[in-house]
Design a protein around this motif. Structure first.
Motif, PDB file in Angstrom:
ATOM      1  N   ARG A  13      30.112  13.602  17.165  1.00 45.20           N
ATOM      2  CA  ARG A  13      29.027  14.522  16.814  1.00 45.20           C
ATOM      3  C   ARG A  13      29.575  15.920  16.598  1.00 45.20           C
ATOM      4  O   ARG A  13      29.173  16.614  15.664  1.00 45.20           O
ATOM      5  CB  ARG A  13      27.977  14.525  17.917  1.00 45.20           C
ATOM      6  CG  ARG A  13      27.193  13.208  17.994  1.00 45.20           C
ATOM      7  CD  ARG A  13      26.397  13.100  19.284  1.00 45.20           C
ATOM      8  NE  ARG A  13      25.488  14.216  19.449  1.00 45.20           N
ATOM      9  CZ  ARG A  13      25.457  15.017  20.487  1.00 45.20           C
ATOM     10  NH1 ARG A  13      26.289  14.847  21.496  1.00 45.20           N
ATOM     11  NH2 ARG A  13      24.606  16.002  20.533  1.00 45.20           N
ATOM     12  N   SER A  15      32.408  16.812  15.522  1.00 38.80           N
ATOM     13  CA  SER A  15      33.174  16.950  14.284  1.00 38.80           C
ATOM     14  C   SER A  15      32.376  16.481  13.069  1.00 38.80           C
ATOM     15  O   SER A  15      32.942  16.201  12.024  1.00 38.80           O
ATOM     16  CB  SER A  15      34.489  16.183  14.396  1.00 38.80           C
ATOM     17  OG  SER A  15      34.241  14.824  14.682  1.00 38.80           O
ATOM     18  N   ARG A  16      31.051  16.423  13.200  1.00 37.55           N
ATOM     19  CA  ARG A  16      30.169  16.054  12.095  1.00 37.55           C
ATOM     20  C   ARG A  16      30.544  14.706  11.480  1.00 37.55           C
ATOM     21  O   ARG A  16      30.621  14.553  10.269  1.00 37.55           O
ATOM     22  CB  ARG A  16      30.133  17.147  11.014  1.00 37.55           C
ATOM     23  CG  ARG A  16      29.266  18.335  11.408  1.00 37.55           C
ATOM     24  CD  ARG A  16      29.184  19.387  10.303  1.00 37.55           C
ATOM     25  NE  ARG A  16      28.613  18.919   9.048  1.00 37.55           N
ATOM     26  CZ  ARG A  16      27.304  18.825   8.801  1.00 37.55           C
ATOM     27  NH1 ARG A  16      26.434  19.153   9.714  1.00 37.55           N
ATOM     28  NH2 ARG A  16      26.880  18.395   7.631  1.00 37.55           N
ATOM     29  N   ARG A  17      30.753  13.707  12.349  1.00 44.63           N
ATOM     30  CA  ARG A  17      30.941  12.348  11.858  1.00 44.63           C
ATOM     31  C   ARG A  17      29.780  11.503  12.357  1.00 44.63           C
ATOM     32  O   ARG A  17      29.314  11.691  13.486  1.00 44.63           O
ATOM     33  CB  ARG A  17      32.273  11.767  12.354  1.00 44.63           C
ATOM     34  CG  ARG A  17      33.468  12.286  11.541  1.00 44.63           C
ATOM     35  CD  ARG A  17      34.780  11.775  12.110  1.00 44.63           C
ATOM     36  NE  ARG A  17      35.052  12.378  13.400  1.00 44.63           N
ATOM     37  CZ  ARG A  17      35.516  11.721  14.453  1.00 44.63           C
ATOM     38  NH1 ARG A  17      35.744  10.437  14.392  1.00 44.63           N
ATOM     39  NH2 ARG A  17      35.732  12.350  15.593  1.00 44.63           N
ATOM     40  N   HIS A  69      23.270   8.553  15.228  1.00 46.90           N
ATOM     41  CA  HIS A  69      23.679   9.956  15.362  1.00 46.90           C
ATOM     42  C   HIS A  69      24.265  10.386  14.031  1.00 46.90           C
ATOM     43  O   HIS A  69      25.395  10.041  13.699  1.00 46.90           O
ATOM     44  CB  HIS A  69      24.694  10.123  16.478  1.00 46.90           C
ATOM     45  CG  HIS A  69      24.137   9.788  17.821  1.00 46.90           C
ATOM     46  ND1 HIS A  69      23.423  10.693  18.568  1.00 46.90           N
ATOM     47  CD2 HIS A  69      24.135   8.636  18.519  1.00 46.90           C
ATOM     48  CE1 HIS A  69      23.033  10.111  19.690  1.00 46.90           C
ATOM     49  NE2 HIS A  69      23.440   8.865  19.683  1.00 46.90           N
ATOM     50  N   PRO A  71      24.967  13.598  11.399  1.00 52.61           N
ATOM     51  CA  PRO A  71      25.023  15.069  11.374  1.00 52.61           C
ATOM     52  C   PRO A  71      23.849  15.663  10.607  1.00 52.61           C
ATOM     53  O   PRO A  71      23.362  15.074   9.641  1.00 52.61           O
ATOM     54  CB  PRO A  71      26.334  15.360  10.644  1.00 52.61           C
ATOM     55  CG  PRO A  71      27.160  14.134  10.833  1.00 52.61           C
ATOM     56  CD  PRO A  71      26.189  12.988  10.873  1.00 52.61           C
ATOM     57  N   ARG A  74      23.446  19.657   5.391  1.00 46.11           N
ATOM     58  CA  ARG A  74      23.607  21.055   4.994  1.00 46.11           C
ATOM     59  C   ARG A  74      23.500  21.147   3.478  1.00 46.11           C
ATOM     60  O   ARG A  74      23.675  20.168   2.762  1.00 46.11           O
ATOM     61  CB  ARG A  74      24.984  21.563   5.408  1.00 46.11           C
ATOM     62  CG  ARG A  74      25.217  21.485   6.898  1.00 46.11           C
ATOM     63  CD  ARG A  74      26.529  22.124   7.253  1.00 46.11           C
ATOM     64  NE  ARG A  74      27.624  21.566   6.477  1.00 46.11           N
ATOM     65  CZ  ARG A  74      28.887  21.912   6.637  1.00 46.11           C
ATOM     66  NH1 ARG A  74      29.220  22.819   7.517  1.00 46.11           N
ATOM     67  NH2 ARG A  74      29.834  21.358   5.912  1.00 46.11           N
ATOM     68  N   ASP A 133      31.343  18.291   3.459  1.00 48.10           N
ATOM     69  CA  ASP A 133      31.558  16.928   3.952  1.00 48.10           C
ATOM     70  C   ASP A 133      30.482  15.995   3.396  1.00 48.10           C
ATOM     71  O   ASP A 133      29.608  16.436   2.644  1.00 48.10           O
ATOM     72  CB  ASP A 133      31.613  16.919   5.489  1.00 48.10           C
ATOM     73  CG  ASP A 133      30.286  17.336   6.130  1.00 48.10           C
ATOM     74  OD1 ASP A 133      29.227  17.199   5.487  1.00 48.10           O
ATOM     75  OD2 ASP A 133      30.316  17.798   7.281  1.00 48.10           O
ATOM     76  N   PHE A 135      27.881  14.903   4.482  1.00 47.13           N
ATOM     77  CA  PHE A 135      26.507  15.220   4.879  1.00 47.13           C
ATOM     78  C   PHE A 135      26.092  16.585   4.320  1.00 47.13           C
ATOM     79  O   PHE A 135      25.169  17.220   4.811  1.00 47.13           O
ATOM     80  CB  PHE A 135      26.376  15.159   6.401  1.00 47.13           C
ATOM     81  CG  PHE A 135      26.736  13.811   6.934  1.00 47.13           C
ATOM     82  CD1 PHE A 135      25.823  12.773   6.895  1.00 47.13           C
ATOM     83  CD2 PHE A 135      28.019  13.555   7.397  1.00 47.13           C
ATOM     84  CE1 PHE A 135      26.173  11.507   7.325  1.00 47.13           C
ATOM     85  CE2 PHE A 135      28.371  12.287   7.829  1.00 47.13           C
ATOM     86  CZ  PHE A 135      27.443  11.263   7.794  1.00 47.13           C
ATOM     87  N   THR A 136      26.810  17.018   3.301  1.00 46.73           N
ATOM     88  CA  THR A 136      26.514  18.291   2.645  1.00 46.73           C
ATOM     89  C   THR A 136      26.064  18.021   1.214  1.00 46.73           C
ATOM     90  O   THR A 136      26.656  17.192   0.519  1.00 46.73           O
ATOM     91  CB  THR A 136      27.766  19.194   2.620  1.00 46.73           C
ATOM     92  OG1 THR A 136      28.263  19.361   3.944  1.00 46.73           O
ATOM     93  CG2 THR A 136      27.452  20.551   2.023  1.00 46.73           C
TER      94      THR A 136
END
Lengths: 228, 106
Positions: A13, A15-17, A69, A71, A74, A133, A135-136
């Motif tokens: 979490r 490290s935004r994975r 979970h 991220p 963004r 990443d 999730f961006t």
């Protein structure tokens, strides 16, 4: 939950994975899944990762609780332009952390973007720190290749789940040639949404922002539905 | 986005500090449940807790059960709803029903 599993989850979490905790019910046997490929619950885990929702699934004659979970999404935008002024608060309301990049200090002012994470820098300076990443979402809105092109290349390289660029089909054809010359693959270039935004006849900057945001949400929630 | 995201850091921190820790998670909801699936409550051996699984309605009952889970290490599935006399007393008055999984962190 074993402390080692919890620590591994917290590290992912931080490290935004993305990760899913699979708990067998009611016994409580658990495992952490970061890559669902080959997992007995692969389809269920993929669905949880896509929706970001946790829930109970029944499979193989057993019940499992999947804790997703994922991220927080963004949005990074190049261009402190009129569309961005409408897009930034809309995207924030939908739950995106928004950052706007524009080296032109006449555009990138806090008066025009109150409360927005505004970076009056060139993309090559600021993007490494923003850590694009999967999730961006990235949108190129300046109309200026000097600003948009390097950022688009970086967004494709980072695997951003959405990459969109403002401009007509003709503009985009020229942009494809430039990005290809800069080393972007055909496959990567096919991922760029241009003209940007869902086709809803958007006329004003705010309406274009709606079209972009709707397209971003669709890319997040229904990644399997690629626009033709 | 994950409900109660930072609670998992608290759970890890407490466990590393040598405290008995239980993690409660909302795993199923029916009707107008006050907190979504995935919401966490972290409880320690002294009954201190962070987070919420019901916005205050049934936390007391979950905390009490967590003490047992910390003591014997066996997970429990708890259910609260209007049909349940106990739950009614502890006040899940929104008309919903929730199932909460309580497990030890160790």
């Amino acid at each position: 939950m074993r402390l080692e599993l919890l620590a591994e989850l917290n590290a992912a979490r931080a490290s935004r994975r993305a990760a899913v905790v699979v708990t067998e019910l009611p016994g409580g046997a658990q495992r952490l899944v970061r890559d669902p490929a080959g997992d007995p619950l692969e389809a269920e885990i993929r669905a949880a990762l896509r929706s970001g929702r946790s829930g109970v699934v029944e499979a193989h004659g057993a019940r499992w609780f999947l804790t997703a979970h994922v991220p927080a999404p963004r949005m990074v935008v190049t261009g402190a332009v009129h569309i961005s002024q409408a897009l930034a608060p809309m995207a924030a309301a939908v739950g995106f952390a928004v950052a706007i990049v524009d080296p032109r200090t006449a555009f990138a002012t806090s008066e025009r973007f109150p409360g927005v994470d505004l970076r009056a820098e060139w993309p090559d300076v600021v993007l490494p720190g923003l850590a694009l990443d999967p999730f961006t979402a990235f949108a190129a809105l300046t109309h200026d290749p000097k600003i948009d092109d390097p950022a688009l290349k970086a967004a494709l390289d980072a695997g951003c789940f959405y990459v969109g660029a403002l401009g007509s089909r003709k503009t985009h054809a020229a942009r494809r040639d430039r990005l290809a010359a800069a080393g972007a693959s055909e496959e990567a270039l096919d991922r760029v949404r241009a003209p940007i935004g869902l086709s809803i006849g958007a006329a004003s900057p705010a309406e274009i922002a709606v079209a972009i945001l709707a397209e971003v949400v669709a890319a997040l929630r229904r990644p399997e539905e690629r626009r033709a | 986005m994950t409900p109660g995201a930072d609670l998992l850091s608290i759970a890890e921190e407490w466990a590393r500090a040598g405290r008995g820790v239980a993690l409660a998670t909302v795993v199923e909801t029916w009707g107008s449940a006050p907190r979504p699936v995935g919401s966490h409550l972290v409880i320690d051996g002294d009954g201190r807790f962070e987070g919420s699984v019901s916005g205050g309605c049934v936390e007391g009952a979950v905390v009490a059960e967590a003490a047992e889970v910390i003591a014997d290490g066996a997970p429990r599935m708890l259910e609260f709803g209007v049909a349940d006399e106990t739950a009614w007393r502890v006040g899940l008055s929104c008309g919903g029903r929730i199932r909460v999984f309580v497990e030890k962190v160790a």
